[in-house]
Design an enzyme around this catalytic site. Structure first.
Site, short mmCIF file in Angstrom:
data_model
loop_
_atom_site.label_atom_id
_atom_site.label_comp_id
_atom_site.label_asym_id
_atom_site.label_seq_id
_atom_site.Cartn_x
_atom_site.Cartn_y
_atom_site.Cartn_z
N CYS A 87 0.82 -1.12 -0.13
CA CYS A 87 -0.18 -0.07 -0.10
C CYS A 87 0.97 1.16 0.04
CB CYS A 87 -0.96 0.04 1.33
SG CYS A 87 -0.05 -0.24 3.09
N HIS A 380 -1.64 1.04 7.52
CA HIS A 380 -2.10 0.86 6.11
C HIS A 380 -2.08 2.32 5.73
CE1 HIS A 380 -4.28 -0.58 2.80
NE2 HIS A 380 -5.15 0.16 2.88
#
Length: 438
Positions: A87, A380
């Site tokens: 990510c 994340h």
């Protein structure tokens, strides 16, 4: 927290073989364009630059209609598959592919690869990536080749461990900068500190450091190129410079909440004079003796795209932690007060703003924000990108959803990307508005 992705090498090999056969078949045909026989380049060859002819220019003049961008326009909005804790890469790719001038460079086929092994060229892969993301294909793209090239050229980022998005951005810009040097634009350097490749033209600014001797007040000035500005935050081990009272709402139109730190506060702290102390005496070039001094950083030259990095990850001898302090940032930013030319308006570290700067060359618009959710050990990355005008979207790997301006401004913020509102032509010094993007 990242969704995993299963890589099937057999399926990938079949896809590559089918693509190769299709390109070979295409290369075996030829078409006649403008009464000239032009063969399609074979696999691995570069397309020649399209030079417009007089009849073509006349044809364009008779057909002035252009494709209009509407609120439902989705070209360029394409998700990226998470290949396993990637990510950090996906959010930076989304920010780079929505950088207006960089987008125009790659979509106009400006890169000319001169590397001995073009398959290892990161700029070639970025060109391919831009074409994929702006192809209109709604299905998520799998950036496996980009990840592979990053592992080759930036070995400290290799593997499926969680990585820092800011570290990836700097590594990617560095590799792109090195691989761009074969382009025509990169062969001539107007500034000895950096080349004139597309990466330097867009992202490189000049950071000026003035060291002032406290004895004779002599000033030693150095200017270094920079791709981003890293800003300290309240709550870090470094003592944060408090905001002066009475100035909360006058800077850059930021919606200031009492007690909330703003991007301008961070920039003010970054550009304040710093006393180096008796333990860091330097030899003054004027009085030829070691003296105490003050150091002040300002911007000597502003980049087209200004990237601000909030130091949210703190690594000290005592602890490792994430700083979650909320920082308010504006949609539009005026960098005039932080220029070296504005030093006289800054006294004792207090920002003295002009009532009306009138200098549009130093004004920026926000177009991308990278955020980090979670902790230092498990987190994340996502990003907000501005598609056109005030249309904002949230990119969460393969999923892209519409977002409001409030969603963007209420986000925590880790990396902020601002684009100049006015671009100045270097040779003619003519100001021109980037109306397509703004």
């Amino acid at each position: 927290m990242c969704k995993d992705y299963v890589y099937d090498k057999d399926i990938e090999q079949i896809a590559k073989e089918e693509q190769g056969e299709a390109l070979k078949l295409q290369a075996s045909t030829s078409t006649e364009v403008s009464h000239q026989q032009c063969s399609v380049p074979r696999l691995g060859e570069k397309y020649p630059t399209w030079e417009t002819t007089k009849p073509e220019l006349e044809l364009l003049g008779h057909n002035p209609r252009r494709r209009r961008i509407t609120s439902s326009f989705t070209i360029g909005l394409r998700g990226l598959i998470n290949l396993g804790n990637t990510c950090f890469m996906n959010c930076i790719v989304q920010a780079l592919t929505h950088t207006p001038i960089l987008r125009d460079f790659f979509l106009s086929d400006r890169h000319r690869c001169e590397m001995p092994s073009p398959e290892l060229c990161l700029v070639c892969e970025m060109s391919s990536l831009f074409r994929e993301l702006y192809s209109g294909n709604p299905s998520p793209h799998v950036p496996y080749k980009l990840l592979h090239l990053v592992w080759i050229h930036a070995r400290h980022l290799a593997g499926y461990r969680q990585q820092d998005a800011h570290e990836f951005l700097i590594a990617a810009l560095d590799v792109l900068h090195r691989h761009c040097k074969g382009d025509d634009a990169g062969k001539v350097a107007n500034n000895p500190n950096h080349c004139n490749c597309i990466i330097d033209q867009i992202f490189t600014g000049g950071l000026q450091s003035d060291v002032t001797c406290q004895a004779c007040h002599g000033v030693s000035t150095t200017i270094d190129p920079c791709w981003d500005i890293s800003l300290d935050l309240p709550g870090s081990c470094t003592s944060f410079w408090p905001m002066s009272p009475g100035r909360e709402s006058s800077v850059n139109g930021e919606s200031h909440i009492p007690g909330t730190t703003t991007l301008t506060d961070c920039l003010r702290r970054f550009t304040r004079p710093e006393h180096l102390g008796s333990s860091a005496k330097i030899k003054c070039g004027s009085c030829q003796s070691y003296q105490e001094s003050t150091k002040q950083l300002t911007m000597n030259k502003l980049p087209v795209v200004a990237c601000f990095h909030f130091k949210r990850f703190e690594h000290s001898a005592k602890q490792r932690r994430k700083i979650t302090t909320f920082i308010s940032f504006p949609l539009e930013l005026d960098m005039t007060p932080f220029m070296a030319s504005s030093k006289e308006s800054r006294m004792n570290g207090q920002l003295q703003l002009p009532t009306s700067s009138g200098n549009d060359e130093n004004k920026y618009s926000l177009f991308a924000v990278v955020n980090h959710q979670g902790t230092l050990e498990s987190g994340h990355y996502t990003s907000f990108i501005r598609h056109h005008k005030d249309q904002w979207f949230k990119c969460d790997d393969a999923v892209i959803t519409k977002a409001s301006i409030k969603d963007v401004l209420d986000s925590e913020g880790y990396l902020l990307f601002y684009h100049k509102q006015v671009l100045e032509h270097e040779s003619e010094k003519v100001k021109e508005m980037n109306t397509q993007a703004y």
